[in-house]
Design a protein around this motif. Structure first.
Motif, PDB file in Angstrom:
ATOM      1  N   TYR A 162     -44.085   5.703  25.921  1.00 45.67           N
ATOM      2  CA  TYR A 162     -43.411   5.409  24.415  1.00 45.67           C
ATOM      3  C   TYR A 162     -42.703   6.548  23.679  1.00 45.67           C
ATOM      4  O   TYR A 162     -42.469   6.133  22.857  1.00 45.67           O
ATOM      5  CB  TYR A 162     -44.459   4.492  23.699  1.00 45.67           C
ATOM      6  CG  TYR A 162     -44.610   3.280  24.291  1.00 45.67           C
ATOM      7  CD1 TYR A 162     -43.796   2.042  24.483  1.00 45.67           C
ATOM      8  CD2 TYR A 162     -45.973   2.965  25.108  1.00 45.67           C
ATOM      9  CE1 TYR A 162     -44.356   0.966  25.131  1.00 45.67           C
ATOM     10  CE2 TYR A 162     -46.057   1.994  25.680  1.00 45.67           C
ATOM     11  CZ  TYR A 162     -45.449   0.706  25.684  1.00 45.67           C
ATOM     12  OH  TYR A 162     -45.724  -0.145  26.314  1.00 45.67           O
ATOM     13  N   VAL A 163     -42.666   7.574  24.395  1.00 46.19           N
ATOM     14  CA  VAL A 163     -42.120   8.779  23.680  1.00 46.19           C
ATOM     15  C   VAL A 163     -41.429   9.849  24.669  1.00 46.19           C
ATOM     16  O   VAL A 163     -41.477   9.531  25.939  1.00 46.19           O
ATOM     17  CB  VAL A 163     -43.248   9.723  23.041  1.00 46.19           C
ATOM     18  CG1 VAL A 163     -43.717   8.796  21.878  1.00 46.19           C
ATOM     19  CG2 VAL A 163     -44.312  10.066  23.876  1.00 46.19           C
ATOM     20  N   ALA A 164     -40.779  10.777  24.163  1.00 46.63           N
ATOM     21  CA  ALA A 164     -40.139  11.682  24.997  1.00 46.63           C
ATOM     22  C   ALA A 164     -41.284  12.455  25.679  1.00 46.63           C
ATOM     23  O   ALA A 164     -42.268  13.065  25.340  1.00 46.63           O
ATOM     24  CB  ALA A 164     -39.204  12.595  24.280  1.00 46.63           C
ATOM     25  N   PRO A 165     -40.874  13.168  26.948  1.00 51.13           N
ATOM     26  CA  PRO A 165     -41.663  14.144  27.863  1.00 51.13           C
ATOM     27  C   PRO A 165     -41.736  15.149  26.956  1.00 51.13           C
ATOM     28  O   PRO A 165     -40.695  15.690  26.226  1.00 51.13           O
ATOM     29  CB  PRO A 165     -41.154  14.071  29.171  1.00 51.13           C
ATOM     30  CG  PRO A 165     -40.097  13.072  29.419  1.00 51.13           C
ATOM     31  CD  PRO A 165     -39.922  12.809  27.943  1.00 51.13           C
ATOM     32  N   THR A 166     -43.066  15.905  26.881  1.00 53.38           N
ATOM     33  CA  THR A 166     -43.266  17.020  25.961  1.00 53.38           C
ATOM     34  C   THR A 166     -42.236  18.159  26.395  1.00 53.38           C
ATOM     35  O   THR A 166     -41.939  19.200  25.460  1.00 53.38           O
ATOM     36  CB  THR A 166     -44.623  17.640  26.360  1.00 53.38           C
ATOM     37  OG1 THR A 166     -45.205  17.782  27.388  1.00 53.38           O
ATOM     38  CG2 THR A 166     -45.450  16.497  25.519  1.00 53.38           C
ATOM     39  N   ILE A 167     -41.683  18.041  27.737  1.00 52.53           N
ATOM     40  CA  ILE A 167     -40.640  19.364  27.928  1.00 52.53           C
ATOM     41  C   ILE A 167     -39.550  19.177  26.955  1.00 52.53           C
ATOM     42  O   ILE A 167     -38.768  20.161  26.818  1.00 52.53           O
ATOM     43  CB  ILE A 167     -40.264  19.253  29.277  1.00 52.53           C
ATOM     44  CG1 ILE A 167     -39.639  20.615  29.710  1.00 52.53           C
ATOM     45  CG2 ILE A 167     -39.137  17.976  29.707  1.00 52.53           C
ATOM     46  CD1 ILE A 167     -39.186  20.719  31.205  1.00 52.53           C
ATOM     47  N   ILE A 168     -39.333  17.990  26.428  1.00 54.31           N
ATOM     48  CA  ILE A 168     -38.110  17.989  25.432  1.00 54.31           C
ATOM     49  C   ILE A 168     -38.576  18.791  24.129  1.00 54.31           C
ATOM     50  O   ILE A 168     -37.582  19.436  23.496  1.00 54.31           O
ATOM     51  CB  ILE A 168     -37.877  16.508  25.019  1.00 54.31           C
ATOM     52  CG1 ILE A 168     -37.386  15.577  26.258  1.00 54.31           C
ATOM     53  CG2 ILE A 168     -36.950  16.445  23.953  1.00 54.31           C
ATOM     54  CD1 ILE A 168     -36.184  16.356  26.996  1.00 54.31           C
ATOM     55  N   ASN A 169     -39.734  18.766  23.783  1.00 56.33           N
ATOM     56  CA  ASN A 169     -40.345  19.481  22.499  1.00 56.33           C
ATOM     57  C   ASN A 169     -39.970  21.030  22.903  1.00 56.33           C
ATOM     58  O   ASN A 169     -39.455  21.898  22.063  1.00 56.33           O
ATOM     59  CB  ASN A 169     -41.852  19.446  22.291  1.00 56.33           C
ATOM     60  CG  ASN A 169     -41.932  18.077  21.907  1.00 56.33           C
ATOM     61  OD1 ASN A 169     -42.121  17.218  22.688  1.00 56.33           O
ATOM     62  ND2 ASN A 169     -41.994  17.877  20.533  1.00 56.33           N
ATOM     63  N   THR A 170     -40.383  21.419  24.212  1.00 58.09           N
ATOM     64  CA  THR A 170     -40.204  22.689  24.508  1.00 58.09           C
ATOM     65  C   THR A 170     -38.655  23.062  24.532  1.00 58.09           C
ATOM     66  O   THR A 170     -38.565  24.174  24.136  1.00 58.09           O
ATOM     67  CB  THR A 170     -40.417  22.937  26.205  1.00 58.09           C
ATOM     68  OG1 THR A 170     -41.632  22.591  26.441  1.00 58.09           O
ATOM     69  CG2 THR A 170     -40.406  24.391  26.662  1.00 58.09           C
ATOM     70  N   PHE A 171     -37.658  22.329  25.129  1.00 62.01           N
ATOM     71  CA  PHE A 171     -36.538  22.680  24.845  1.00 62.01           C
ATOM     72  C   PHE A 171     -36.006  22.998  23.420  1.00 62.01           C
ATOM     73  O   PHE A 171     -35.207  23.791  23.070  1.00 62.01           O
ATOM     74  CB  PHE A 171     -35.539  21.263  25.661  1.00 62.01           C
ATOM     75  CG  PHE A 171     -34.196  21.430  25.165  1.00 62.01           C
ATOM     76  CD1 PHE A 171     -33.117  22.640  26.230  1.00 62.01           C
ATOM     77  CD2 PHE A 171     -33.272  20.838  24.195  1.00 62.01           C
ATOM     78  CE1 PHE A 171     -31.920  22.523  25.772  1.00 62.01           C
ATOM     79  CE2 PHE A 171     -32.207  20.944  24.007  1.00 62.01           C
ATOM     80  CZ  PHE A 171     -31.462  21.670  24.906  1.00 62.01           C
ATOM     81  N   LEU A 172     -36.080  22.071  22.644  1.00 61.60           N
ATOM     82  CA  LEU A 172     -35.925  21.961  21.197  1.00 61.60           C
ATOM     83  C   LEU A 172     -36.270  23.248  20.683  1.00 61.60           C
ATOM     84  O   LEU A 172     -35.687  23.922  19.685  1.00 61.60           O
ATOM     85  CB  LEU A 172     -36.248  20.822  20.266  1.00 61.60           C
ATOM     86  CG  LEU A 172     -35.782  19.408  20.819  1.00 61.60           C
ATOM     87  CD1 LEU A 172     -36.525  18.251  20.082  1.00 61.60           C
ATOM     88  CD2 LEU A 172     -34.405  19.421  20.332  1.00 61.60           C
TER      89      LEU A 172
END
Length: 160
Positions: A89-99
């Protein structure tokens, strides 16, 4: 360059949608690639010990992106269309890494995701701390086989 379509796609579904968005927006397309690619075994959400399951249990985990996976001219981007599959139900944490690789203050972020049935959940709330000062302006979950008409209809509703 004003708009960028950046995406992470573990199985190729989000890649197809991102390509449709980039074409409709006449925007650059950028793939967020993990340093260590995910295997089918890694993505087995039914196995609590799979790589993706373990990453999603620990919201502080930041999978590394590939060394050459960096937007060279991010300072020129005004709006980032950021795509990913929905995991738990959320974005994969690699999206946080990218941001977290960039200074995104003042930029607009439009989230788009693919999922067979899961909604966006708390996705924007969980990503906001990784992009301080950015404005999350919209989000949309698409089915895996979203067509160009659905994509273009959504884009017409946005003020970006």
């Amino acid at each position: 360059m004003n708009k960028l379509v950046a995406y992470f796609s573990a199985s190729g579904v989000t890649r197809k949608l991102a390509a449709k968005l980039a074409e409709a927006l006449d925007a650059e397309l950028f793939e967020i690639r993990p340093e260590v690619p995910y295997t089918k075994k890694d993505l087995n959400w039914m196995n609590g010990k799979s790589r993706s399951s373990l990453e999603m249990k620990d919201k502080s985990f930041r999978p590394a992106v590939a060394d050459d996976c960096r937007v060279e001219n991010m300072e020129e981007v005004d709006t980032i269309f950021l795509g990913f599959p929905i995991w738990w139900y959320v974005a994969p944490t690699i999206i946080n890494t990218f941001l977290e690789q960039y200074e995104l203050r003042g930029k607009k972020i439009v989230l788009f995701a693919t999922s067979g049935s899961s909604g966006m959940g708390n996705t924007a709330d969980e990503l906001r701390p990784s992009a301080p000062g950015a404005e999350f302006v919209a989000e949309k979950r698409f089915p895996g086989r979203a067509g160009e008409e659905e994509v273009e209809a959504w884009l017409r509703t946005l003020d970006v």
